[in-house]
Design a protein around this motif. Structure first.
Motif, PDB file in Angstrom:
ATOM      1  N   LYS A 269    -128.031  33.165  17.634  1.00  0.00           N
ATOM      2  CA  LYS A 269    -127.863  33.750  16.345  1.00  0.00           C
ATOM      3  C   LYS A 269    -129.031  33.687  15.441  1.00  0.00           C
ATOM      4  CE  LYS A 269    -122.921  32.897  15.868  1.00  0.00           C
ATOM      5  NZ  LYS A 269    -121.644  32.396  14.787  1.00  0.00           N
ATOM      6  N   THR A 270    -129.266  34.696  14.645  1.00  0.00           N
ATOM      7  CA  THR A 270    -130.446  34.810  13.910  1.00  0.00           C
ATOM      8  C   THR A 270    -129.905  35.214  12.273  1.00  0.00           C
ATOM      9  OG1 THR A 270    -131.891  35.566  15.405  1.00  0.00           O
ATOM     10  CG2 THR A 270    -132.574  35.817  13.219  1.00  0.00           C
ATOM     11  N   GLY A 271    -130.359  34.595  11.340  1.00  0.00           N
ATOM     12  CA  GLY A 271    -129.908  34.977   9.824  1.00  0.00           C
ATOM     13  C   GLY A 271    -131.071  35.266   8.977  1.00  0.00           C
ATOM     14  N   PHE A 272    -130.874  36.227   8.240  1.00  0.00           N
ATOM     15  CA  PHE A 272    -132.053  36.719   7.323  1.00  0.00           C
ATOM     16  C   PHE A 272    -131.318  36.754   5.953  1.00  0.00           C
ATOM     17  CE2 PHE A 272    -133.929  40.003   4.710  1.00  0.00           C
ATOM     18  CZ  PHE A 272    -135.345  39.525   4.692  1.00  0.00           C
ATOM     19  N   PHE A 273    -131.935  36.117   4.910  1.00  0.00           N
ATOM     20  CA  PHE A 273    -131.502  36.013   3.518  1.00  0.00           C
ATOM     21  C   PHE A 273    -132.569  36.541   2.582  1.00  0.00           C
ATOM     22  CE2 PHE A 273    -129.335  32.561   6.126  1.00  0.00           C
ATOM     23  CZ  PHE A 273    -128.067  32.865   5.655  1.00  0.00           C
ATOM     24  N   LYS A 274    -132.163  37.374   1.719  1.00  0.00           N
ATOM     25  CA  LYS A 274    -133.154  37.642   0.413  1.00  0.00           C
ATOM     26  C   LYS A 274    -132.539  37.362  -0.706  1.00  0.00           C
ATOM     27  CE  LYS A 274    -135.340  41.909  -1.219  1.00  0.00           C
ATOM     28  NZ  LYS A 274    -136.699  41.074  -1.592  1.00  0.00           N
ATOM     29  N   ASP A 275    -133.354  36.736  -1.488  1.00  0.00           N
ATOM     30  CA  ASP A 275    -132.870  36.419  -2.799  1.00  0.00           C
ATOM     31  C   ASP A 275    -132.744  37.656  -3.873  1.00  0.00           C
ATOM     32  OD1 ASP A 275    -131.855  35.493  -5.545  1.00  0.00           O
ATOM     33  OD2 ASP A 275    -133.489  33.840  -5.290  1.00  0.00           O
ATOM     34  N   ILE A 276    -131.586  38.303  -4.091  1.00  0.00           N
ATOM     35  CA  ILE A 276    -131.606  39.370  -4.966  1.00  0.00           C
ATOM     36  C   ILE A 276    -131.060  39.264  -6.433  1.00  0.00           C
ATOM     37  CG2 ILE A 276    -131.416  41.059  -3.003  1.00  0.00           C
ATOM     38  CD1 ILE A 276    -128.336  41.179  -3.538  1.00  0.00           C
ATOM     39  N   SER A 277    -130.976  37.811  -6.730  1.00  0.00           N
ATOM     40  CA  SER A 277    -130.375  37.548  -8.092  1.00  0.00           C
ATOM     41  C   SER A 277    -131.305  38.468  -9.183  1.00  0.00           C
ATOM     42  CB  SER A 277    -130.735  36.208  -8.217  1.00  0.00           C
ATOM     43  OG  SER A 277    -130.174  35.370  -7.358  1.00  0.00           O
ATOM     44  N   HIS A 278    -132.674  38.369  -9.078  1.00  0.00           N
ATOM     45  CA  HIS A 278    -133.173  39.127 -10.245  1.00  0.00           C
ATOM     46  C   HIS A 278    -132.809  40.686 -10.362  1.00  0.00           C
ATOM     47  CE1 HIS A 278    -136.414  39.906 -13.070  1.00  0.00           C
ATOM     48  NE2 HIS A 278    -136.792  40.750 -12.171  1.00  0.00           N
ATOM     49  N   GLU A 279    -132.609  41.223  -8.990  1.00  0.00           N
ATOM     50  CA  GLU A 279    -132.430  42.551  -8.843  1.00  0.00           C
ATOM     51  C   GLU A 279    -130.930  42.979  -9.540  1.00  0.00           C
ATOM     52  OE1 GLU A 279    -132.843  44.028  -4.953  1.00  0.00           O
ATOM     53  OE2 GLU A 279    -134.612  42.841  -4.509  1.00  0.00           O
ATOM     54  N   LEU A 280    -129.956  41.916  -9.210  1.00  0.00           N
ATOM     55  CA  LEU A 280    -128.710  42.297  -9.693  1.00  0.00           C
ATOM     56  C   LEU A 280    -128.717  42.209 -11.201  1.00  0.00           C
ATOM     57  CD1 LEU A 280    -126.483  40.443  -7.027  1.00  0.00           C
ATOM     58  CD2 LEU A 280    -126.675  42.946  -7.218  1.00  0.00           C
ATOM     59  N   THR A 281    -129.388  41.142 -11.806  1.00  0.00           N
ATOM     60  CA  THR A 281    -129.460  40.711 -13.146  1.00  0.00           C
ATOM     61  C   THR A 281    -129.819  41.732 -14.073  1.00  0.00           C
ATOM     62  OG1 THR A 281    -129.577  38.424 -12.614  1.00  0.00           O
ATOM     63  CG2 THR A 281    -130.038  39.205 -14.883  1.00  0.00           C
ATOM     64  N   GLU A 282    -131.285  42.522 -13.268  1.00  0.00           N
ATOM     65  CA  GLU A 282    -131.491  43.752 -14.147  1.00  0.00           C
ATOM     66  C   GLU A 282    -130.921  44.761 -14.250  1.00  0.00           C
ATOM     67  OE1 GLU A 282    -134.429  43.736 -15.889  1.00  0.00           O
ATOM     68  OE2 GLU A 282    -134.652  41.560 -15.554  1.00  0.00           O
ATOM     69  N   LYS A 283    -130.096  45.059 -13.171  1.00  0.00           N
ATOM     70  CA  LYS A 283    -129.460  46.261 -12.902  1.00  0.00           C
ATOM     71  C   LYS A 283    -128.159  46.293 -13.484  1.00  0.00           C
ATOM     72  CE  LYS A 283    -131.068  47.773  -8.385  1.00  0.00           C
ATOM     73  NZ  LYS A 283    -130.835  47.983  -7.142  1.00  0.00           N
ATOM     74  N   ASN A 284    -127.501  45.163 -13.745  1.00  0.00           N
ATOM     75  CA  ASN A 284    -126.291  44.843 -14.363  1.00  0.00           C
ATOM     76  C   ASN A 284    -126.167  44.386 -15.647  1.00  0.00           C
ATOM     77  OD1 ASN A 284    -124.998  45.734 -11.869  1.00  0.00           O
ATOM     78  ND2 ASN A 284    -124.881  43.944 -11.031  1.00  0.00           N
ATOM     79  N   ARG A 285    -127.448  44.096 -16.086  1.00  0.00           N
ATOM     80  CA  ARG A 285    -127.169  43.292 -17.635  1.00  0.00           C
ATOM     81  C   ARG A 285    -126.733  44.384 -18.599  1.00  0.00           C
ATOM     82  NH1 ARG A 285    -133.018  41.060 -18.980  1.00  0.00           N
ATOM     83  NH2 ARG A 285    -132.219  39.825 -17.277  1.00  0.00           N
ATOM     84  N   SER A 286    -126.999  45.644 -18.591  1.00  0.00           N
ATOM     85  CA  SER A 286    -126.303  46.280 -19.465  1.00  0.00           C
ATOM     86  C   SER A 286    -124.978  46.696 -19.222  1.00  0.00           C
ATOM     87  CB  SER A 286    -127.058  47.722 -19.292  1.00  0.00           C
ATOM     88  OG  SER A 286    -126.645  48.375 -18.362  1.00  0.00           O
ATOM     89  N   MET A 287    -124.253  46.254 -18.174  1.00  0.00           N
ATOM     90  CA  MET A 287    -122.924  46.363 -17.961  1.00  0.00           C
ATOM     91  C   MET A 287    -122.027  45.412 -17.750  1.00  0.00           C
ATOM     92  SD  MET A 287    -122.879  49.260 -14.773  1.00  0.00           S
ATOM     93  CE  MET A 287    -121.340  49.468 -14.917  1.00  0.00           C
ATOM     94  N   ASP A 288    -122.812  44.017 -18.322  1.00  0.00           N
ATOM     95  CA  ASP A 288    -122.177  42.687 -17.996  1.00  0.00           C
ATOM     96  C   ASP A 288    -120.804  42.473 -19.047  1.00  0.00           C
ATOM     97  OD1 ASP A 288    -123.762  41.798 -16.210  1.00  0.00           O
ATOM     98  OD2 ASP A 288    -124.938  40.558 -17.800  1.00  0.00           O
ATOM     99  N   TYR A 289    -121.216  43.203 -20.183  1.00  0.00           N
ATOM    100  CA  TYR A 289    -119.907  43.054 -21.059  1.00  0.00           C
ATOM    101  C   TYR A 289    -118.612  43.745 -20.447  1.00  0.00           C
ATOM    102  CZ  TYR A 289    -117.093  43.517 -25.227  1.00  0.00           C
ATOM    103  OH  TYR A 289    -115.920  43.590 -26.166  1.00  0.00           O
ATOM    104  N   LEU A 290    -119.077  45.145 -19.867  1.00  0.00           N
ATOM    105  CA  LEU A 290    -118.204  45.986 -19.503  1.00  0.00           C
ATOM    106  C   LEU A 290    -117.333  45.294 -18.067  1.00  0.00           C
ATOM    107  CD1 LEU A 290    -116.514  48.681 -19.175  1.00  0.00           C
ATOM    108  CD2 LEU A 290    -118.309  49.633 -17.912  1.00  0.00           C
TER     109      LEU A 290
END
Length: 434
Positions: A269-290
């Motif tokens: 088995k092989t696993g690959f992980f990418k930290d996308i926390s920053h991407e999600l935060t930037e994209k969703n920051r304006s929609m957080d309240y909604l």
């Protein structure tokens, strides 16, 4: 305290998780029923790093008399050998007896060597791993337990070559990491430790150090990544949420790949992980309240990619449709649409899912759990659109049952008012009627 058991068929090893064990429950004073002669090699046994317990089977292997308890266990439980030797295993060490009795009996009756891996947790964080071997020899049962020493855990890492260092830099800047699992042992790249914010430990080869950090609400995704792989689907991806030991919340784009042999047995088995926390935060920051407004709303659900397994439903989705949160509805809407009364609506939902139509605004009658006694009126708005030649879906699910009932009541009251006014008007036309 609770215990979870599972069996890894690939490595032929049973794994047991012990959570929040109370040391007071381990030992119970009990009367001595047999005088024990000290083993001939007692000093040698004491010098061996492994913990070696010796039990005498009785009652056809259903119970045992403790002949020797390993020194590490004695020290951890603050006991003396005289406190346990010659006592019934089930009486003096009830926790360990109940934990291992089935494996011990199997070793006695089959004469086969049993291998176990025990994971000890405290507050959902792994504290230690004990590799256990149970075997019968010459009428006695031996339990051998291996603990990882602190020296091994803190051993400095081997100096890496230039290629390894280059890979480490690439992973660092791209916020990625991977693992390789072969013969039930993990090999982790340095990028993983950068993501989870800690240094390597010797026990990391025995368990998935990333999945161990996944938050409770995403555990079903881990189950999918681990259990839904097969020859027909050797690759699965999910976005999972983890909480590091330092308390940081991160979102990881996770991919697991499996290789099979000609007999469809797992090779690796092989696993690959990418930290996308920053991407999600930037994209969703304006929609957080909604978006946050939908999380706890039980009458309104925001549907983001309802047919894509990478995303999760909000609480309102399960509340409105009265569904089990543990079930995977992404890839199988059968359990939902079979409770819809209007079959033409079902056809439209299937149509938008498979790209035959691109917009849906409908109101339908829904019976949770197929119960005709519990009827709901649901409003569904769903629209499909394309980004980079990939289809996506966005919409809303609204429970309007009470609104409909209120509207009917108002309509009824309005009709009654009209009738009363009409009767009153007619009566006024005949003022002399008594």
């Amino acid at each position: 305290m609770h215990v979870k058991k599972r069996y890894d068929e690939n490595s032929d090893i049973a794994e047991i998780e012990i959570h929040d064990i109370n040391t007071k429950d381990i030992y119970k004073p009990s009367p001595k029923i047999l005088d024990i002669h000290q083993p001939k090699h007692r000093k040698l046994l004491k010098a061996i790093p492994s913990d070696i317990h010796i039990l005498l089977p009785i009652r056809e292997g259903n119970d045992f008399i403790v002949m020797r308890l390993g020194w590490t266990t004695l020290q951890k439980t603050n006991l003396d050998s005289n406190d346990v030797e010659g006592r019934m295993y089930s009486n003096v060490l009830p926790f360990h007896y109940n934990l291992l009795k089935d494996y011990c009996k199997k070793a006695v009756t089959t004469k086969k060597t049993i291998k176990l891996r025990l994971y000890y947790y405290r507050n959902n964080r792994i504290q230690s791993i004990v590799h256990t071997t149970i075997l019968e020899d010459n009428g006695k049962l031996y339990i051998v337990e291996d603990y990882s020493s602190e020296k091994e855990k803190n051993k400095p890492r081997i100096k890496e070559d230039k290629d390894s260092r280059k890979l480490e830099l690439i992973e660092y800047f791209s916020q990625t990491g991977s693992y390789y699992k072969y013969k039930n042992k993990y090999t982790w790249t340095s990028g993983i430790y950068n993501i989870i914010n800690r240094t390597p430990e010797i026990d990391d080869q025995y368990y998935n150090i990333v999945f161990n950090l996944v938050v409770d609400e995403d555990q079903h995704k881990v189950e999918k990544l681990l259990n839904n792989l097969g020859p027909e689907s050797p690759h699965i991806e999910e976005i999972i949420k983890i909480k590091t030991k330092t308390g940081n919340i991160k979102y990881l784009d996770s991919h697991v790949y499996v290789k099979f042999d000609e007999n469809n047995e797992i090779i690796s088995k092989t696993g690959f992980f990418k930290d996308i926390s920053h991407e999600l935060t930037e994209k969703n920051r304006s929609m957080d309240y909604l978006i946050n407004g939908f999380i706890k709303n039980s009458k309104l659900a925001l549907l983001i990619e309802p047919f894509n397994s990478k995303y999760s439903f909000s609480e309102g989705f399960y509340e409105i449709l009265e569904l089990d949160k543990q079930h995977d509805y992404k890839n199988n809407w059968k359990h939902i649409i079979e409770n819809i009364e209007e079959k033409e609506i079902v056809q439209k939902i299937n149509g938008i899912q498979h790209g035959k139509i691109n917009k849906l605004n409908e109101t339908f009658t829904y019976y949770p759990n197929k119960s005709k006694e519990n009827k709901k009126i649901i409003e569904l708005s769903l629209e499909s659109f394309y980004i980079n030649n990939e289809i996506h879906h966005l919409g809303f699910l609204i429970d309007i049952t009470k609104d409909i009932e209120k509207s009917k009541q108002l309509e009824y009251a309005k009709r009654q008012s009209i009738i009363i006014k009409e009767v009153h008007h007619r009566i006024k036309q005949f003022p002399n009627i008594e």
